[in-house]
Motif scaffolding. Structure first.
Motif, PDB file in Angstrom:
ATOM      1  N   LEU C 138       0.948  -1.388   0.100  1.00 10.67           N
ATOM      2  CA  LEU C 138      -0.007   0.006   0.087  1.00 10.67           C
ATOM      3  C   LEU C 138       0.907   1.154   0.000  1.00 10.67           C
ATOM      4  O   LEU C 138       1.437   1.445   1.194  1.00 10.67           O
ATOM      5  N   GLY C 141      -1.892   4.533  -1.431  1.00  9.84           N
ATOM      6  CA  GLY C 141      -3.207   4.266  -0.948  1.00  9.84           C
ATOM      7  C   GLY C 141      -4.277   4.337  -2.407  1.00  9.84           C
ATOM      8  O   GLY C 141      -5.714   3.808  -2.135  1.00  9.84           O
ATOM      9  N   MET C 144      -5.731   1.253  -3.919  1.00 12.85           N
ATOM     10  CA  MET C 144      -6.684   0.424  -2.943  1.00 12.85           C
ATOM     11  C   MET C 144      -8.307   1.104  -2.962  1.00 12.85           C
ATOM     12  O   MET C 144      -9.269   0.351  -2.999  1.00 12.85           O
ATOM     13  N   VAL C 145      -8.178   2.443  -2.644  1.00 16.31           N
ATOM     14  CA  VAL C 145      -9.444   3.017  -2.560  1.00 16.31           C
ATOM     15  C   VAL C 145     -10.304   3.144  -3.867  1.00 16.31           C
ATOM     16  O   VAL C 145     -11.568   2.546  -3.671  1.00 16.31           O
ATOM     17  N   TYR C 148     -11.435  -0.658  -4.318  1.00 13.57           N
ATOM     18  CA  TYR C 148     -12.317  -0.906  -3.254  1.00 13.57           C
ATOM     19  C   TYR C 148     -13.939  -0.268  -3.607  1.00 13.57           C
ATOM     20  O   TYR C 148     -14.859  -1.058  -3.763  1.00 13.57           O
ATOM     21  N   TYR C 174      -3.974   7.861   4.475  1.00 11.09           N
ATOM     22  CA  TYR C 174      -5.042   8.204   3.296  1.00 11.09           C
ATOM     23  C   TYR C 174      -6.080   7.077   3.348  1.00 11.09           C
ATOM     24  O   TYR C 174      -7.356   7.646   3.222  1.00 11.09           O
ATOM     25  N   LEU C 175      -5.954   5.956   3.702  1.00  9.67           N
ATOM     26  CA  LEU C 175      -6.877   5.008   3.912  1.00  9.67           C
ATOM     27  C   LEU C 175      -7.530   5.359   5.003  1.00  9.67           C
ATOM     28  O   LEU C 175      -9.289   5.086   4.836  1.00  9.67           O
ATOM     29  N   LYS C 176      -7.374   5.664   6.066  1.00  7.14           N
ATOM     30  CA  LYS C 176      -8.252   6.212   7.251  1.00  7.14           C
ATOM     31  C   LYS C 176      -8.981   7.169   6.865  1.00  7.14           C
ATOM     32  O   LYS C 176     -10.273   7.536   7.322  1.00  7.14           O
ATOM     33  N   LYS C 178      -9.934   8.263   3.517  1.00  7.03           N
ATOM     34  CA  LYS C 178     -10.972   8.061   2.530  1.00  7.03           C
ATOM     35  C   LYS C 178     -12.026   6.801   3.057  1.00  7.03           C
ATOM     36  O   LYS C 178     -12.992   6.774   2.407  1.00  7.03           O
ATOM     37  N   LEU C 179     -11.452   6.035   3.905  1.00 10.69           N
ATOM     38  CA  LEU C 179     -12.407   4.983   4.255  1.00 10.69           C
ATOM     39  C   LEU C 179     -12.873   5.080   5.758  1.00 10.69           C
ATOM     40  O   LEU C 179     -13.328   4.011   6.284  1.00 10.69           O
ATOM     41  N   PHE C 186      -7.753  -3.041   8.604  1.00  9.17           N
ATOM     42  CA  PHE C 186      -6.708  -3.246   7.778  1.00  9.17           C
ATOM     43  C   PHE C 186      -5.721  -3.882   8.501  1.00  9.17           C
ATOM     44  O   PHE C 186      -5.243  -3.637   9.570  1.00  9.17           O
TER      45      PHE C 186
END
Lengths: 221, 221, 221, 221
Positions: C138, C141, C144-145, C148, C174-176, C178-179, C186
């Motif tokens: 990752l 990120g 991945m976003v 998903y 970034y994941l935290k 955006k998601l 994770f």
């Protein structure tokens, strides 16, 4: 005894044989065992070409068709411990096969002569079966002959295929003498010219058991 | 002796255990061996959590970093033949480990009593090593104790982990008595309550050796 | 988003991570893929501990017993091509799972800005399923976003586990963002501190796709 | 175009083909993928017999010897997603090979006609290489031709081997027409006589992608 030297014809088998011989590459025991496993697979596949097949009617989702399948699974046998990775490759190809495991050791007398005795034998019934008996190498050939004869106590196979990745020419000749008139087929990757006094094949590949599973320790008691 | 019952906590391990127990599913010997292999992998991974690690400086293509790696590979040992598929799973996780293979059999006397003797033992040096000794099942526990003691002839391990997929409560108690004060850790998938007169665990999973490798034949001579 | 850093606790996982990072060891692509495969297996096993189970009555050859089995198989998804070896390890553990494969690419405009587009997506129905979406690393990120969100077109999973072997701290943040509020878990082996301008993680492990499958060629037309 | 039908000669390959065709057996997706994997291995081995070799001097622990090794690794390519299990078997044999992955889909117009477009292509440089391009089945042959031509954008291979486990006679004829004068060798397990209007081979084996990886879901948005 019919002898099939698979390495005489070009194929990726020789790639694997070069890697298990190579002192640099063979030190990676994961790859070493993987190579023996793949070699076992390829031997099993070549042997599968001479087994008996029968047509089986198979029903697919859209019709039926006849496919030739094995009339009978072979029995796969190996000599411990060095034969195990090759055996696992053979069993991977014949996944429904029954198995035999056997082990022999050298009992040395004070005057230096020795006999080879079987200390472990676990075998399925062999009478009338197709037997594939594998070991990693064939050096003097004595262990192979002793183990083969021990297995006969579990019944006489209809046909026996003996597999070894590397053999010495002396070992092959010994097998030819000792197993004459048995109808055995011998499958080998390469036949080497020499052997040391300690019965290591030259150029060979060293001690397969040690390379695959680690050096044996001395008895401390 | 510390006992870790891995099946007490939910995980896919129990999925595999249900499949190797199930008379319908276990008849597929490829899947049966695959399940034992995966079970061996999972046990090895759980055991790896209690081994010793040390920081190693690793050079990547873009920098360096410290990663904790095994201070020393364990030695992986198994009891033939039933232990082999589990052992291969453990070796798949610890791919640089040295190995030991051992076998024991029951010698029955005319009056019905028996002793368990070791007929085959090939082991690396064990002195000071972390030993992981596996078998598929632990029924009476006698073979395990005999094999463990035989292995001690190759040196005293610093620590021993014994692995078995299914055990009888009687076998676990026998181990506790016989291996008291050894500091051994016992890892098991599930502990069953009963055993038949022929030492099969109930409900158990039947004869693992036969299911993985085919029924043994009678001696014809 | 809950973050589980598996490499924080000692286990053989870190052994594999050290090997895939190491410029010397990673050049053996067989071992490199094998390490990613085993890492995928270990992640799958750890994830299996938080899935739902139900008791199933299993009939053995000698009795019956209740074993907790997966209430439902997860769906396993991966991002091409780098995610494939990890995915194969996850699928090896959940061998009855349905799969999804997805791919995204960076479309760069003349002024230098870029968008990430999905070019391939083959997915099973995801509505109400437990989704395990894996990639090897990752970095930013973004892929991945994007992947998903594309998968959501095939239904909203009951729960999603995202797996990556190595992540950059920037990617995790970034994941935290955006998601957030998705309830996603994770799972990661190690989180690295830096990233190059070309979005390679530092120290990282280089280009996983190239290491596993060979360098990509230039388009000649 | 030279056509090699491997299933015409008896071997264990036909055993695996019977299992992947059989509606009863193919429902076990672990065994289904395993069979495709082994089929990929056997195809790769047969193809390896016609590749170029050169003698390499190998140093063993006891001497040196010349072993013929691959002059050059082939490039292994596959069509997503159904080709993946076969591809993994081919890659297992040629473990140092570079890879290509490609995908095509059918775009149907309102009037019913359709074109096949490539949506994903990740390929190593192919110029002068030996290319092994695999798919699970060859139905109409359109995808195979489109994907092959797309791959040519990455360079013209010295020689191309196309692999498919089952083909329709119509697909084989289509390949012969479209790939005439390319020198391509086509390797197939069995050639079936018919095809449904939806381009499923009859008797065939059903939808390989679904059987290996689960049914595709409908787009919900």
């Amino acid at each position: 005894m019919k002898v099939n030297v698979l390495g005489k014809k070009n194929s990726v088998l020789n790639q694997y044989i070069s890697e298990i011989r190579d002192v640099q590459v063979q030190s990676d025991s994961l790859r070493f065992r993987k190579n023996l496993f793949r070699i076992g697979q390829l031997f099993a596949y070549e042997i599968s070409k001479v087994l008996a097949y029968e047509e089986k009617q198979v029903t697919t989702s859209l019709g039926t068709t006849a496919v030739p399948v094995l009339s009978k699974q072979p029995v796969v046998a190996t000599i411990l411990r060095a034969g195990l990775p090759v055996h696992y490759g053979i069993l991977d190809i014949f996944d429904k096969a029954s198995n035999a495991f056997i082990s022999a050791y050298r009992k040395v007398y004070k005057d230096g002569h020795f006999v080879i005795n079987v200390d472990y034998c676990s075998s399925t019934e062999l009478s009338g079966e197709t037997l594939i008996l594998s070991d990693a190498v064939l050096a003097t050939g004595s262990s192979m002959v002793v183990c083969y004869k021990e297995l006969l106590n579990h019944g006489k196979p209809a046909h026996t295929h003996i597999v070894s990745v590397i053999a010495s020419i002396e070992g092959v000749n010994y097998l030819k003498r000792k197993l004459a008139n048995t109808g055995i087929t011998f499958w080998v990757g390469a036949i080497d010219d020499e052997m040391t006094a300690q019965a290591y094949i030259v150029p060979g590949l060293g001690d397969v058991g040690d390379l695959a599973f680690g050096e044996k320790g001395e008895l401390t008691s």
